[in-house]
Design an enzyme around this catalytic site. Sequence first.
Site, PDB file in Angstrom:
ATOM      1  N   MET A   1       0.809  -1.208   0.000  1.00 45.31           N
ATOM      2  CA  MET A   1       0.000   0.000   0.000  1.00 45.31           C
ATOM      3  C   MET A   1       0.845   1.262   0.000  1.00 45.31           C
ATOM      4  O   MET A   1       0.571   2.211  -0.742  1.00 45.31           O
ATOM      5  CB  MET A   1      -0.932   0.001   1.215  1.00 45.31           C
ATOM      6  CG  MET A   1      -1.982  -1.076   1.201  1.00 45.31           C
ATOM      7  SD  MET A   1      -3.125  -0.921  -0.196  1.00 45.31           S
ATOM      8  CE  MET A   1      -4.039   0.541   0.276  1.00 45.31           C
TER       9      MET A   1
ATOM     10  N   ASP B   1      10.714   3.674   5.521  1.00 45.18           N
ATOM     11  CA  ASP B   1      10.529   2.310   5.984  1.00 45.18           C
ATOM     12  C   ASP B   1      11.728   1.942   6.853  1.00 45.18           C
ATOM     13  O   ASP B   1      12.837   2.437   6.645  1.00 45.18           O
ATOM     14  CB  ASP B   1      10.409   1.338   4.803  1.00 45.18           C
ATOM     15  CG  ASP B   1       9.753   0.017   5.212  1.00 45.18           C
ATOM     16  OD1 ASP B   1       8.550  -0.147   4.939  1.00 45.18           O
ATOM     17  OD2 ASP B   1      10.443  -0.843   5.797  1.00 45.18           O
TER      18      ASP B   1
ATOM     19  N   GLU C   1      -0.609  -4.241  10.070  1.00 49.92           N
ATOM     20  CA  GLU C   1      -1.833  -4.213  10.874  1.00 49.92           C
ATOM     21  C   GLU C   1      -1.591  -4.885  12.225  1.00 49.92           C
ATOM     22  O   GLU C   1      -2.109  -5.964  12.525  1.00 49.92           O
ATOM     23  CB  GLU C   1      -2.954  -4.923  10.099  1.00 49.92           C
ATOM     24  CG  GLU C   1      -4.340  -4.663  10.631  1.00 49.92           C
ATOM     25  CD  GLU C   1      -4.868  -3.278  10.297  1.00 49.92           C
ATOM     26  OE1 GLU C   1      -5.994  -2.986  10.699  1.00 49.92           O
ATOM     27  OE2 GLU C   1      -4.164  -2.483   9.653  1.00 49.92           O
TER      28      GLU C   1
ATOM     29  N   LYS D   1       2.060  -0.234  15.160  1.00 49.31           N
ATOM     30  CA  LYS D   1       1.450   1.054  14.821  1.00 49.31           C
ATOM     31  C   LYS D   1       1.582   2.059  15.963  1.00 49.31           C
ATOM     32  O   LYS D   1       1.916   3.222  15.740  1.00 49.31           O
ATOM     33  CB  LYS D   1      -0.033   0.868  14.465  1.00 49.31           C
ATOM     34  CG  LYS D   1      -0.277   0.393  13.043  1.00 49.31           C
ATOM     35  CD  LYS D   1      -1.752   0.482  12.704  1.00 49.31           C
ATOM     36  CE  LYS D   1      -2.044  -0.040  11.301  1.00 49.31           C
ATOM     37  NZ  LYS D   1      -1.551   0.874  10.256  1.00 49.31           N
TER      38      LYS D   1
ATOM     39  N   SER E   1      -6.731  -1.202   8.104  1.00 48.61           N
ATOM     40  CA  SER E   1      -7.864  -2.031   7.713  1.00 48.61           C
ATOM     41  C   SER E   1      -8.924  -2.107   8.803  1.00 48.61           C
ATOM     42  O   SER E   1     -10.117  -2.094   8.519  1.00 48.61           O
ATOM     43  CB  SER E   1      -7.387  -3.453   7.386  1.00 48.61           C
ATOM     44  OG  SER E   1      -6.501  -3.457   6.296  1.00 48.61           O
TER      45      SER E   1
ATOM     46  N   HIS F   1      -8.521   5.023   4.486  1.00 48.31           N
ATOM     47  CA  HIS F   1      -8.386   3.645   4.047  1.00 48.31           C
ATOM     48  C   HIS F   1      -8.431   3.582   2.517  1.00 48.31           C
ATOM     49  O   HIS F   1      -9.504   3.567   1.906  1.00 48.31           O
ATOM     50  CB  HIS F   1      -9.498   2.803   4.671  1.00 48.31           C
ATOM     51  CG  HIS F   1      -9.464   1.376   4.263  1.00 48.31           C
ATOM     52  ND1 HIS F   1     -10.606   0.614   4.115  1.00 48.31           N
ATOM     53  CD2 HIS F   1      -8.434   0.551   3.951  1.00 48.31           C
ATOM     54  CE1 HIS F   1     -10.283  -0.605   3.740  1.00 48.31           C
ATOM     55  NE2 HIS F   1      -8.974  -0.666   3.623  1.00 48.31           N
TER      56      HIS F   1
ATOM     57  N   ASN G   1      -7.067  -1.196  -2.693  1.00 48.92           N
ATOM     58  CA  ASN G   1      -5.921  -1.754  -3.406  1.00 48.92           C
ATOM     59  C   ASN G   1      -6.384  -2.349  -4.743  1.00 48.92           C
ATOM     60  O   ASN G   1      -7.380  -3.088  -4.763  1.00 48.92           O
ATOM     61  CB  ASN G   1      -5.302  -2.851  -2.515  1.00 48.92           C
ATOM     62  CG  ASN G   1      -3.935  -3.275  -2.961  1.00 48.92           C
ATOM     63  OD1 ASN G   1      -3.363  -2.713  -3.884  1.00 48.92           O
ATOM     64  ND2 ASN G   1      -3.402  -4.289  -2.313  1.00 48.92           N
TER      65      ASN G   1
ATOM     66  N   ASN H   1     -13.937  -3.238   5.417  1.00 48.11           N
ATOM     67  CA  ASN H   1     -13.318  -4.489   5.847  1.00 48.11           C
ATOM     68  C   ASN H   1     -14.225  -5.352   6.720  1.00 48.11           C
ATOM     69  O   ASN H   1     -14.015  -6.563   6.801  1.00 48.11           O
ATOM     70  CB  ASN H   1     -11.984  -4.218   6.526  1.00 48.11           C
ATOM     71  CG  ASN H   1     -10.921  -3.912   5.491  1.00 48.11           C
ATOM     72  OD1 ASN H   1     -11.021  -4.343   4.351  1.00 48.11           O
ATOM     73  ND2 ASN H   1      -9.918  -3.156   5.870  1.00 48.11           N
TER      74      ASN H   1
END
Length: 281
Positions: free
Chosen positions: A12, A31, A91, A96, A118, A139, A142, A189
């Site tokens: 994503m 990252d 997730e 997070k 999600s 959100h 994809n 979701n």
Amino acid sequence: MTVVAVVGAGVMGVDVAATAAHYGYDVILKDVDPGVLSEAPAIMRRNVRSYRMVSPELQEWNAADIVGRITFTDTYEGFGQADWVIENVTEDWEVKSAVYKELSGVCSAEAFFAVNTSCISITKLAALMPRPERVIGMHFMNPVPLKEAVETVRGFHTSEETIAASESLLRSMNKTAILVNDFPGFVANRLSHLFMNEAAFLVQDRVAEPAQIDAIFKQGYGHRMGPLETADLIGLDTVVRSLEVLYQNYQDPKFRCCPLLRQMVDAGLYGRKSGRGFNMY
């Protein structure tokens, strides 16, 4: 010039960064894994070629220009100048929450924060920030460049200013914001993961093969992709983690993860990103 910082260079994050760069934003893509960062430009170029082939609307996308607008980094350097931070990390609450604690120490007080999650609560993540009213769920679907709709999620503290700013940002990237309220899984979701999970049970119970299940959704219901193709695209590991979050929050057996999904993840069959899931790639 608006600066958009993107945290997480996975499936994503790479697409979100490329989309923002195409629409003229200066982008920082961060990252923690240098290997992931080193591969990201090549993945973007490959993705752009693929998207141009399937969508006439994306013919003007230029991979070299897109990559040239992005700074790839494993530090938070430059985040103090970011107007928007879009977070796309795995997730997992522990991962997070650690990221948001870090962001609170490096970002401007005027920055807005978009949680691309999600299932995890926007309100819960916003509570970690000094200005929770500037946090909103964003959100993306994809693959990001091919999907017009973005499910935006109002947390308990999310301000009208933040909602308006998010709509403006997404509109500038040719996206339409659909605003919903914060509850684990939101709308997209809570629905899609039931489809994907039950489709996995159908394979496990030998009711049908993956291709047959996906064909029913595409040819019978008119969906562009079937639930198992979608799971492969998202990543089966991500699907499993999201189902775990939904189950933990609702304690409802309808979100109980299919054992076959867990077995496939344990075997390293994550879908497209590993070359094999319910289909071969």
